[in-house]
Scaffold this motif. Structure first.
Motif, PDB file in Angstrom:
ATOM      1  N   ARG A 145       0.849  -1.188   0.000  1.00 23.11           N
ATOM      2  CA  ARG A 145       0.000   0.000   0.000  1.00 23.11           C
ATOM      3  C   ARG A 145       0.886   1.241   0.000  1.00 23.11           C
ATOM      4  O   ARG A 145       1.991   1.241   0.521  1.00 23.11           O
ATOM      5  N   GLY A 146       0.365   2.318  -0.574  1.00 23.22           N
ATOM      6  CA  GLY A 146       1.143   3.540  -0.626  1.00 23.22           C
ATOM      7  C   GLY A 146       2.233   3.457  -1.677  1.00 23.22           C
ATOM      8  O   GLY A 146       2.213   2.613  -2.561  1.00 23.22           O
ATOM      9  N   LEU A 171      11.934  -5.886  -6.143  1.00 26.96           N
ATOM     10  CA  LEU A 171      12.532  -6.134  -4.827  1.00 26.96           C
ATOM     11  C   LEU A 171      12.175  -5.022  -3.848  1.00 26.96           C
ATOM     12  O   LEU A 171      11.901  -5.289  -2.666  1.00 26.96           O
ATOM     13  N   VAL A 172      12.137  -3.782  -4.312  1.00 24.03           N
ATOM     14  CA  VAL A 172      11.718  -2.680  -3.442  1.00 24.03           C
ATOM     15  C   VAL A 172      10.284  -2.908  -2.964  1.00 24.03           C
ATOM     16  O   VAL A 172       9.971  -2.718  -1.780  1.00 24.03           O
ATOM     17  N   ASP A 173       9.395  -3.324  -3.866  1.00 21.44           N
ATOM     18  CA  ASP A 173       8.014  -3.610  -3.469  1.00 21.44           C
ATOM     19  C   ASP A 173       7.955  -4.748  -2.457  1.00 21.44           C
ATOM     20  O   ASP A 173       7.172  -4.710  -1.501  1.00 21.44           O
ATOM     21  N   CYS A 193       6.531  -4.481   1.432  1.00 19.45           N
ATOM     22  CA  CYS A 193       5.395  -5.260   1.941  1.00 19.45           C
ATOM     23  C   CYS A 193       5.818  -6.177   3.078  1.00 19.45           C
ATOM     24  O   CYS A 193       4.980  -6.774   3.736  1.00 19.45           O
ATOM     25  N   ARG A 194       7.121  -6.265   3.298  1.00 22.47           N
ATOM     26  CA  ARG A 194       7.630  -7.133   4.360  1.00 22.47           C
ATOM     27  C   ARG A 194       7.487  -6.413   5.694  1.00 22.47           C
ATOM     28  O   ARG A 194       8.222  -5.496   6.006  1.00 22.47           O
ATOM     29  N   GLY A 195       6.512  -6.841   6.499  1.00 18.60           N
ATOM     30  CA  GLY A 195       6.258  -6.163   7.759  1.00 18.60           C
ATOM     31  C   GLY A 195       7.306  -6.451   8.813  1.00 18.60           C
ATOM     32  O   GLY A 195       8.141  -7.341   8.672  1.00 18.60           O
ATOM     33  N   ARG A 205      10.456   7.210  10.044  1.00 18.75           N
ATOM     34  CA  ARG A 205       9.843   5.990  10.595  1.00 18.75           C
ATOM     35  C   ARG A 205       8.928   5.311   9.578  1.00 18.75           C
ATOM     36  O   ARG A 205       8.838   4.084   9.533  1.00 18.75           O
ATOM     37  N   THR A 206       8.246   6.099   8.747  1.00 21.36           N
ATOM     38  CA  THR A 206       7.310   5.524   7.777  1.00 21.36           C
ATOM     39  C   THR A 206       8.016   4.696   6.712  1.00 21.36           C
ATOM     40  O   THR A 206       7.374   3.914   6.022  1.00 21.36           O
ATOM     41  N   HIS A 207       9.316   4.884   6.576  1.00 23.37           N
ATOM     42  CA  HIS A 207      10.073   4.103   5.595  1.00 23.37           C
ATOM     43  C   HIS A 207      11.130   3.247   6.290  1.00 23.37           C
ATOM     44  O   HIS A 207      12.222   3.022   5.755  1.00 23.37           O
ATOM     45  N   GLY A 208      10.788   2.759   7.456  1.00 18.22           N
ATOM     46  CA  GLY A 208      11.701   1.889   8.197  1.00 18.22           C
ATOM     47  C   GLY A 208      12.035   0.602   7.459  1.00 18.22           C
ATOM     48  O   GLY A 208      13.026  -0.061   7.782  1.00 18.22           O
ATOM     49  N   TRP A 209      11.223   0.236   6.459  1.00 15.78           N
ATOM     50  CA  TRP A 209      11.511  -0.965   5.671  1.00 15.78           C
ATOM     51  C   TRP A 209      12.878  -0.855   4.997  1.00 15.78           C
ATOM     52  O   TRP A 209      13.512  -1.896   4.717  1.00 15.78           O
TER      53      TRP A 209
END
Length: 244
Positions: A97-98, A128-130, A134-136, A174-178
């Motif tokens: 999402r997003g 790979l970025v996607d 999506c990897r929580g 924080r919103t892009h901590g992935w």
């Protein structure tokens, strides 16, 4: 009980401060949690549906046999839908999402290669970025292990570090901590030790970034990560004694 499982699922999905305990409760009570989550995961589109699917994804990762058994009791249709949601080919169930941050230039990231050295197209980097997005934090993406088997470890390592440095350069949002957690997805033997100076720096004035990096180290979980975490705790205790 199912009502208790629904409360735990809501806390797991929404409340960061209660997430660890909610996760532990769901994992310790997999059958009753699956009984509550499966019907809710296929109702009309609501927040409750998203909450249930997140909990079901965790349960499927931790207790696949129990989830499959509970789904079987709900009937053939439910069994097929749970299989498609939780157990089919991982690449077929990327749920993102997003959008990635505007400042991330995927084309500038290091190229990916297969284990035999073949260079992959840029579309592979976008995929790979996607996958990493999506990897929580709490529900591992099953396709990560397949990617590690198929792709060159050195190129994955360079890709993950490039994401991490871009994240730091733009204020460790924080919103892009992935982007930081990419290091935990593809760790090398020296990943934790290379992270150590960043952890120390963040500990002296960037609490949010420090918290994110501690989560990364906890996810890596090897001896090097444990040493870095112990060093951080020692430094904190020493600082508390000095300023007491």
């Amino acid at each position: 009980s199912p009502p208790g499982a629904r409360v735990a699922a809501r806390l797991f999905a929404r409340r960061r401060s209660f997430r660890v305990r909610a996760r532990a409760w769901l994992v310790e009570h997999p059958e009753v949690s699956a009984i509550a989550a499966i019907p809710a995961a296929f109702e009309r589109e609501t927040r409750g549906k998203r909450v249930a699917r997140r909990a079901l994804g965790l349960l499927a990762h931790e207790h696949p046999a129990i989830v499959k058994d509970v789904a079987r009791r709900y009937g053939r249709e439910a069994e097929e839908r749970v299989h498609a949601l939780c157990f089919c080919e991982p690449l077929a169930r990327i749920d993102v999402r997003g959008r990635a941050p505007k400042w991330l230039r995927v084309a500038s990231l290091p190229p990916l290669r297969t284990r035999d050295g073949r260079l992959l197209p840029r579309a592979a980097a976008e995929t790979l970025v996607d996958i990493l997005r999506c990897r929580g934090e709490d529900v591992p993406y099953a396709g990560i292990s397949a990617l590690k088997d198929a792709l060159d470890a050195t190129s994955l390592d360079a890709f993950a570090w490039a994401l991490f440095h871009a994240w730091l350069l733009h204020g460790a949002p924080r919103t892009h901590g992935w982007m930081a957690r990419a290091l935990a997805a593809f760790p090398r033997d020296d990943t934790a030790l290379r992270l150590q100076p960043h952890v120390r720096e963040a500990a002296h004035g960037e609490p949010r970034a420090c918290s994110a990096l501690v989560d990364v180290l906890a996810a890596i979980g090897d001896d090097g990560a444990r040493l870095v975490l112990e060093d951080l705790e020692f430094a904190r205790a020493r600082g508390a004694r000095i300023y007491a």
